[in-house]
Design a protein around this motif. Structure first.
Motif, PDB file in Angstrom:
ATOM      1  N   ASP A  32       0.869  -1.175   0.000  1.00  0.00           N
ATOM      2  CA  ASP A  32       0.000   0.000   0.000  1.00  0.00           C
ATOM      3  C   ASP A  32       0.909   1.228   0.000  1.00  0.00           C
ATOM      4  O   ASP A  32       1.270   1.753   1.050  1.00  0.00           O
ATOM      5  CB  ASP A  32      -0.910  -0.011   1.225  1.00  0.00           C
ATOM      6  N   ILE A  33       1.282   1.686  -1.195  1.00  0.00           N
ATOM      7  CA  ILE A  33       2.343   2.694  -1.280  1.00  0.00           C
ATOM      8  C   ILE A  33       1.950   4.020  -0.643  1.00  0.00           C
ATOM      9  O   ILE A  33       2.821   4.761  -0.175  1.00  0.00           O
ATOM     10  CB  ILE A  33       2.777   2.928  -2.740  1.00  0.00           C
ATOM     11  N   GLU A  34       0.672   4.326  -0.604  1.00  0.00           N
ATOM     12  CA  GLU A  34       0.273   5.616  -0.039  1.00  0.00           C
ATOM     13  C   GLU A  34       0.332   5.619   1.480  1.00  0.00           C
ATOM     14  O   GLU A  34       0.159   6.674   2.101  1.00  0.00           O
ATOM     15  CB  GLU A  34      -1.102   6.014  -0.561  1.00  0.00           C
ATOM     16  N   LYS A  35       0.598   4.456   2.080  1.00  0.00           N
ATOM     17  CA  LYS A  35       0.835   4.401   3.521  1.00  0.00           C
ATOM     18  C   LYS A  35       2.326   4.421   3.846  1.00  0.00           C
ATOM     19  O   LYS A  35       2.711   4.399   5.011  1.00  0.00           O
ATOM     20  CB  LYS A  35       0.192   3.141   4.112  1.00  0.00           C
ATOM     21  N   VAL A  36       3.155   4.431   2.795  1.00  0.00           N
ATOM     22  CA  VAL A  36       4.609   4.478   2.967  1.00  0.00           C
ATOM     23  C   VAL A  36       5.069   5.879   2.588  1.00  0.00           C
ATOM     24  O   VAL A  36       4.901   6.314   1.454  1.00  0.00           O
ATOM     25  CB  VAL A  36       5.317   3.433   2.077  1.00  0.00           C
ATOM     26  N   ALA A  37       5.623   6.593   3.540  1.00  0.00           N
ATOM     27  CA  ALA A  37       6.036   7.969   3.291  1.00  0.00           C
ATOM     28  C   ALA A  37       7.165   8.032   2.277  1.00  0.00           C
ATOM     29  O   ALA A  37       8.024   7.143   2.219  1.00  0.00           O
ATOM     30  CB  ALA A  37       6.480   8.626   4.605  1.00  0.00           C
ATOM     31  N   ILE A  38       7.153   9.089   1.456  1.00  0.00           N
ATOM     32  CA  ILE A  38       8.256   9.338   0.527  1.00  0.00           C
ATOM     33  C   ILE A  38       9.555   9.433   1.312  1.00  0.00           C
ATOM     34  O   ILE A  38       9.647  10.157   2.306  1.00  0.00           O
ATOM     35  CB  ILE A  38       8.019  10.643  -0.255  1.00  0.00           C
ATOM     36  N   GLY A  39      10.566   8.686   0.886  1.00  0.00           N
ATOM     37  CA  GLY A  39      11.860   8.734   1.559  1.00  0.00           C
ATOM     38  C   GLY A  39      12.029   7.720   2.677  1.00  0.00           C
ATOM     39  O   GLY A  39      13.017   7.758   3.399  1.00  0.00           O
ATOM     40  N   THR A  40      11.075   6.770   2.806  1.00  0.00           N
ATOM     41  CA  THR A  40      11.220   5.713   3.804  1.00  0.00           C
ATOM     42  C   THR A  40      12.349   4.775   3.388  1.00  0.00           C
ATOM     43  O   THR A  40      12.382   4.310   2.244  1.00  0.00           O
ATOM     44  CB  THR A  40       9.912   4.919   3.951  1.00  0.00           C
ATOM     45  N   PHE A  41      13.258   4.504   4.309  1.00  0.00           N
ATOM     46  CA  PHE A  41      14.435   3.691   3.984  1.00  0.00           C
ATOM     47  C   PHE A  41      14.315   2.268   4.492  1.00  0.00           C
ATOM     48  O   PHE A  41      13.936   2.028   5.630  1.00  0.00           O
ATOM     49  CB  PHE A  41      15.696   4.313   4.584  1.00  0.00           C
ATOM     50  N   THR A  42      14.637   1.314   3.606  1.00  0.00           N
ATOM     51  CA  THR A  42      14.967  -0.050   4.014  1.00  0.00           C
ATOM     52  C   THR A  42      16.110  -0.481   3.098  1.00  0.00           C
ATOM     53  O   THR A  42      16.213  -0.025   1.950  1.00  0.00           O
ATOM     54  CB  THR A  42      13.786  -1.043   3.844  1.00  0.00           C
ATOM     55  N   TRP A  43      16.956  -1.361   3.603  1.00  0.00           N
ATOM     56  CA  TRP A  43      18.087  -1.810   2.793  1.00  0.00           C
ATOM     57  C   TRP A  43      17.614  -2.537   1.538  1.00  0.00           C
ATOM     58  O   TRP A  43      18.188  -2.376   0.466  1.00  0.00           O
ATOM     59  CB  TRP A  43      19.011  -2.711   3.612  1.00  0.00           C
ATOM     60  N   PHE A  44      16.562  -3.336   1.676  1.00  0.00           N
ATOM     61  CA  PHE A  44      16.091  -4.105   0.527  1.00  0.00           C
ATOM     62  C   PHE A  44      15.598  -3.190  -0.590  1.00  0.00           C
ATOM     63  O   PHE A  44      15.974  -3.344  -1.754  1.00  0.00           O
ATOM     64  CB  PHE A  44      14.978  -5.065   0.942  1.00  0.00           C
ATOM     65  N   SER A  45      14.734  -2.219  -0.244  1.00  0.00           N
ATOM     66  CA  SER A  45      14.201  -1.333  -1.275  1.00  0.00           C
ATOM     67  C   SER A  45      15.301  -0.473  -1.875  1.00  0.00           C
ATOM     68  O   SER A  45      15.294  -0.199  -3.088  1.00  0.00           O
ATOM     69  CB  SER A  45      13.084  -0.453  -0.705  1.00  0.00           C
ATOM     70  N   PHE A  46      16.256  -0.060  -1.063  1.00  0.00           N
ATOM     71  CA  PHE A  46      17.377   0.747  -1.556  1.00  0.00           C
ATOM     72  C   PHE A  46      18.209  -0.043  -2.558  1.00  0.00           C
ATOM     73  O   PHE A  46      18.438   0.393  -3.691  1.00  0.00           O
ATOM     74  CB  PHE A  46      18.240   1.192  -0.372  1.00  0.00           C
ATOM     75  N   LEU A  47      18.668  -1.224  -2.171  1.00  0.00           N
ATOM     76  CA  LEU A  47      19.554  -2.013  -3.021  1.00  0.00           C
ATOM     77  C   LEU A  47      18.840  -2.530  -4.269  1.00  0.00           C
ATOM     78  O   LEU A  47      19.409  -2.537  -5.366  1.00  0.00           O
ATOM     79  CB  LEU A  47      20.147  -3.177  -2.232  1.00  0.00           C
ATOM     80  N   ALA A  48      17.594  -2.952  -4.111  1.00  0.00           N
ATOM     81  CA  ALA A  48      16.850  -3.488  -5.258  1.00  0.00           C
ATOM     82  C   ALA A  48      16.654  -2.429  -6.329  1.00  0.00           C
ATOM     83  O   ALA A  48      16.856  -2.691  -7.526  1.00  0.00           O
ATOM     84  CB  ALA A  48      15.500  -4.041  -4.800  1.00  0.00           C
ATOM     85  N   THR A  49      16.267  -1.225  -5.914  1.00  0.00           N
ATOM     86  CA  THR A  49      16.043  -0.177  -6.908  1.00  0.00           C
ATOM     87  C   THR A  49      17.357   0.281  -7.548  1.00  0.00           C
ATOM     88  O   THR A  49      17.384   0.613  -8.733  1.00  0.00           O
ATOM     89  CB  THR A  49      15.316   1.031  -6.300  1.00  0.00           C
ATOM     90  N   VAL A  50      18.435   0.274  -6.790  1.00  0.00           N
ATOM     91  CA  VAL A  50      19.733   0.647  -7.363  1.00  0.00           C
ATOM     92  C   VAL A  50      20.143  -0.341  -8.452  1.00  0.00           C
ATOM     93  O   VAL A  50      20.535   0.050  -9.557  1.00  0.00           O
ATOM     94  CB  VAL A  50      20.818   0.713  -6.265  1.00  0.00           C
TER      95      VAL A  50
END
Length: 233
Positions: free
Chosen positions: A158-176
């Motif tokens: 539910d992306i609208e419940k996740v604030a812009i700029g929320t950090f997790t290692w998985f989301s950071f590395l996967a998108t990179v």
């Protein structure tokens, strides 16, 4: 939020990107079929797909504009932050042109060379479309997909419940990694993905990410046109 509403929130952010990639897929398919002898293509025939791609994706972004609540030009009023983001976009450009490494099997890309087009209005208009697409359409389209949709979706569906700029290692590395794989120069793409992600975490602003991306692409366009290093396009 219902599942339907959540799906729509994602839809508005990934459809422009999906359409853009579909055009790239069509380009590759046509080149493959021409290579198999089904028909003949000149070196510049498929250049004419680019204005269509840019206009279609640009229209989708405009049509969906009211659904992008995370886009606020007020974010640019923080002048020191905005200046820092512009400088960061230039740094990404400098690093990019010095990271033009490809895997041996892939070879060097020929790129988009408008000098192969007829002189005059066609060449000028096609060059302008290429620059406008790279500087306006692509940064908005890609940042909405990578740093508004996907990086949040990997934190919570539910992306609208996740604030812009929320950090997790998985989301950071996967998108990179995925952002790098989207580009021919994979390592340069990963570098840019790291930097744009860090801008997102620091500013909590998608507009600042778009600005950095646009500055990088504008600097690259000026560099390519002035040096004739078309393989960067």
């Amino acid at each position: 939020m219902t599942d339907t509403a959540n799906n729509k929130a994602g839809f508005y952010r990934y459809i422009p990107f999906a359409v853009f990639m579909a055009f790239i897929g069509l380009d590759e398919l046509l080149r493959f079929l021409a290579g198999k002898g089904f028909f003949t293509l000149t070196e510049t025939t498929l250049y004419y797909l680019y204005p269509v791609k840019a206009l279609v994706v640009g229209w989708l972004l405009y049509f969906f504009r009211h659904h992008y609540s995370e886009l606020s030009l007020k974010d640019l009023k923080n002048i020191p932050e905005t200046v820092a983001v512009v400088l960061t976009g230039i740094i990404v450009f400098v690093l990019w042109i010095n990271m033009d490494w490809t895997f041996a099997a892939s070879g060097s890309p020929k790129g988009y060379n408008p000098l192969l087009l007829p002189e005059g209005g066609i060449r000028i208009s096609m060059t302008l479309f290429r620059v406008a697409g790279a500087v306006i359409v692509v940064p908005i389209m890609e940042e909405l997909f990578w740093r508004s949709y996907l990086i949040r979706y990997l934190v919570g569906s539910d992306i609208e419940k996740v604030a812009i700029g929320t950090f997790t290692w998985f989301s950071f590395l996967a998108t990179v990694v995925l952002f790098g794989l989207e580009h021919h120069f994979i390592f340069a793409g990963m570098m840019a993905g790291v930097v744009y992600n860090l801008i997102l975490y620091k500013t909590r602003s998608l507009v600042q990410c778009i600005l950095a991306h646009a500055v990088t692409n504008l600097a690259l366009a000026v560099y390519v046109i002035s040096t004739n290093k078309w393989y960067f396009w």
